[in-house]
Design a protein around this motif. Structure first.
Motif, PDB file in Angstrom:
ATOM      1  N   THR A  26       0.841  -1.197   0.000  1.00  0.00           N
ATOM      2  CA  THR A  26       0.000   0.000   0.000  1.00  0.00           C
ATOM      3  C   THR A  26       0.878   1.250   0.000  1.00  0.00           C
ATOM      4  OG1 THR A  26      -0.060   0.102   2.415  1.00  0.00           O
ATOM      5  CG2 THR A  26      -1.761  -1.234   1.326  1.00  0.00           C
ATOM      6  N   ARG A  27       0.271   2.397  -0.285  1.00  0.00           N
ATOM      7  CA  ARG A  27       1.026   3.653  -0.264  1.00  0.00           C
ATOM      8  C   ARG A  27       1.552   3.941   1.132  1.00  0.00           C
ATOM      9  NH1 ARG A  27      -2.647   8.184  -2.987  1.00  0.00           N
ATOM     10  NH2 ARG A  27      -4.168   7.229  -1.576  1.00  0.00           N
ATOM     11  N   GLU A  28       0.744   3.620   2.155  1.00  0.00           N
ATOM     12  CA  GLU A  28       1.170   3.870   3.532  1.00  0.00           C
ATOM     13  C   GLU A  28       2.364   2.992   3.896  1.00  0.00           C
ATOM     14  OE1 GLU A  28      -2.895   5.190   2.892  1.00  0.00           O
ATOM     15  OE2 GLU A  28      -1.921   3.240   2.565  1.00  0.00           O
ATOM     16  N   LEU A  29       2.292   1.735   3.502  1.00  0.00           N
ATOM     17  CA  LEU A  29       3.395   0.823   3.798  1.00  0.00           C
ATOM     18  C   LEU A  29       4.667   1.267   3.093  1.00  0.00           C
ATOM     19  CD1 LEU A  29       3.220  -3.027   3.987  1.00  0.00           C
ATOM     20  CD2 LEU A  29       5.087  -1.921   2.744  1.00  0.00           C
ATOM     21  N   GLY A  35      10.870   5.761   4.287  1.00  0.00           N
ATOM     22  CA  GLY A  35      11.429   6.569   5.364  1.00  0.00           C
ATOM     23  C   GLY A  35      12.413   5.777   6.199  1.00  0.00           C
ATOM     24  N   PHE A  36      12.071   4.525   6.453  1.00  0.00           N
ATOM     25  CA  PHE A  36      12.918   3.634   7.240  1.00  0.00           C
ATOM     26  C   PHE A  36      14.277   3.435   6.574  1.00  0.00           C
ATOM     27  CE2 PHE A  36      14.154  -0.822   8.239  1.00  0.00           C
ATOM     28  CZ  PHE A  36      14.272  -0.726   9.622  1.00  0.00           C
ATOM     29  N   LEU A  61      12.845  -4.010  -0.979  1.00  0.00           N
ATOM     30  CA  LEU A  61      13.657  -3.742  -2.167  1.00  0.00           C
ATOM     31  C   LEU A  61      13.068  -2.613  -3.003  1.00  0.00           C
ATOM     32  CD1 LEU A  61      14.569  -7.387  -3.225  1.00  0.00           C
ATOM     33  CD2 LEU A  61      16.065  -5.692  -2.141  1.00  0.00           C
ATOM     34  N   LYS A  62      11.751  -2.510  -3.021  1.00  0.00           N
ATOM     35  CA  LYS A  62      11.114  -1.399  -3.725  1.00  0.00           C
ATOM     36  C   LYS A  62      11.494  -0.068  -3.073  1.00  0.00           C
ATOM     37  CE  LYS A  62       6.993  -3.625  -5.617  1.00  0.00           C
ATOM     38  NZ  LYS A  62       5.511  -3.647  -5.613  1.00  0.00           N
ATOM     39  N   ALA A  63      11.440  -0.027  -1.749  1.00  0.00           N
ATOM     40  CA  ALA A  63      11.793   1.203  -1.032  1.00  0.00           C
ATOM     41  C   ALA A  63      13.235   1.593  -1.311  1.00  0.00           C
ATOM     42  CB  ALA A  63      11.568   1.010   0.470  1.00  0.00           C
ATOM     43  N   SER A 195       5.003   9.032  14.385  1.00  0.00           N
ATOM     44  CA  SER A 195       4.020   9.917  13.746  1.00  0.00           C
ATOM     45  C   SER A 195       4.203  10.041  12.240  1.00  0.00           C
ATOM     46  CB  SER A 195       4.084  11.314  14.381  1.00  0.00           C
ATOM     47  OG  SER A 195       5.376  11.864  14.235  1.00  0.00           O
ATOM     48  N   CYS A 196       5.400   9.745  11.740  1.00  0.00           N
ATOM     49  CA  CYS A 196       5.657   9.865  10.301  1.00  0.00           C
ATOM     50  C   CYS A 196       5.817   8.509   9.615  1.00  0.00           C
ATOM     51  CB  CYS A 196       6.910  10.696  10.069  1.00  0.00           C
ATOM     52  SG  CYS A 196       6.750  12.437  10.540  1.00  0.00           S
TER      53      CYS A 196
END
Length: 214
Positions: A26-29, A35-36, A61-63, A195-196
């Motif tokens: 998902t976009r949130e994931l 960010g991680f 891997l996508k991130a 929070s982010c």
């Protein structure tokens, strides 16, 4: 297929199939994962290739590829459905190397700038951890990233109603003790109420190979 440990059979079968559904991209994931890894990768230099041990459908891997677009990626995945998902995912533009195999059976064939394992060591039979550490070490040309649930001493935890499926310990500490030519570059904790970029209360460790000590 007959596996060496009951944990391998567990993840290759129906439970592993359901895990794919729970980790839908998902976009949130992806925002959280990006960010991680932005924090982790900011402590590295010259990453051009990454292999992930136990990649599932490749969200990590996508991130990483979003942060380093030209990075070469590879994945080791025991679950057939997850491996097929990786092969068919257009995000990787058919440039992802997929090794459909148990980590315990995987024979390192290439060296990558970073070897990554995230949320996987906790599910490995503790008697096989030293073998997995060796595969991570051999596969890495420079960095090893370990992102897992941490505990200062080994402990077993019930996992979704199953026993002998989740084990916490100081994985990075054991790795550093095993390989004195590695150093700790950085580490951090990602809280599920951040929070982010919330993540599942994992502790990450970035290690660097410095060359054999004499």
């Amino acid at each position: 297929m007959k596996y060496k440990t009951e944990q391998e059979a567990f993840w290759s079968g129906e439970f592993g199939n359901h895990y794919i559904e729970r980790n839908e991209c998902t976009r949130e994931l992806m925002a959280s994962a990006t960010g991680f890894f932005a924090r982790i990768l900011s402590r590295t230099n010259g990453i051009k290739s990454v292999i992930e041990f136990g990649s599932n459908i490749g969200n990590n891997l996508k991130a990483i590829k979003m942060l380093i677009p030209d990075v070469r990626t590879a994945a080791i995945e025991i679950n057939h459905q997850a491996a097929e998902h990786l092969r068919e995912d257009k995000f990787f533009e058919n440039q992802l190397e997929v090794y459909e195999d148990s980590i315990l059976e995987y024979d390192p064939v290439k060296i990558y700038d970073m070897a990554l394992i995230s949320g996987v060591l906790i599910h490995i039979n503790p008697e096989e951890l030293q073998h997995v550490y060796e595969k991570l070490y051999v596969s890495s040309g420079k960095y090893i990233c370990i992102s897992e649930y941490y505990n200062p001493v080994p402990v077993e935890v019930s996992y979704r109603g199953h026993e002998s499926r989740l084990f916490k310990r100081d994985f990075a500490g054991e790795f550093l003790d095993k390989y004195p030519d590695c150093r700790l570059v950085d580490y951090g904790f990602q809280y599920h109420r951040d929070s982010c970029f919330p993540k599942d209360d994992v502790t990450w460790f970035l290690l660097e190979k410095m060359g054999k000590k004499q």
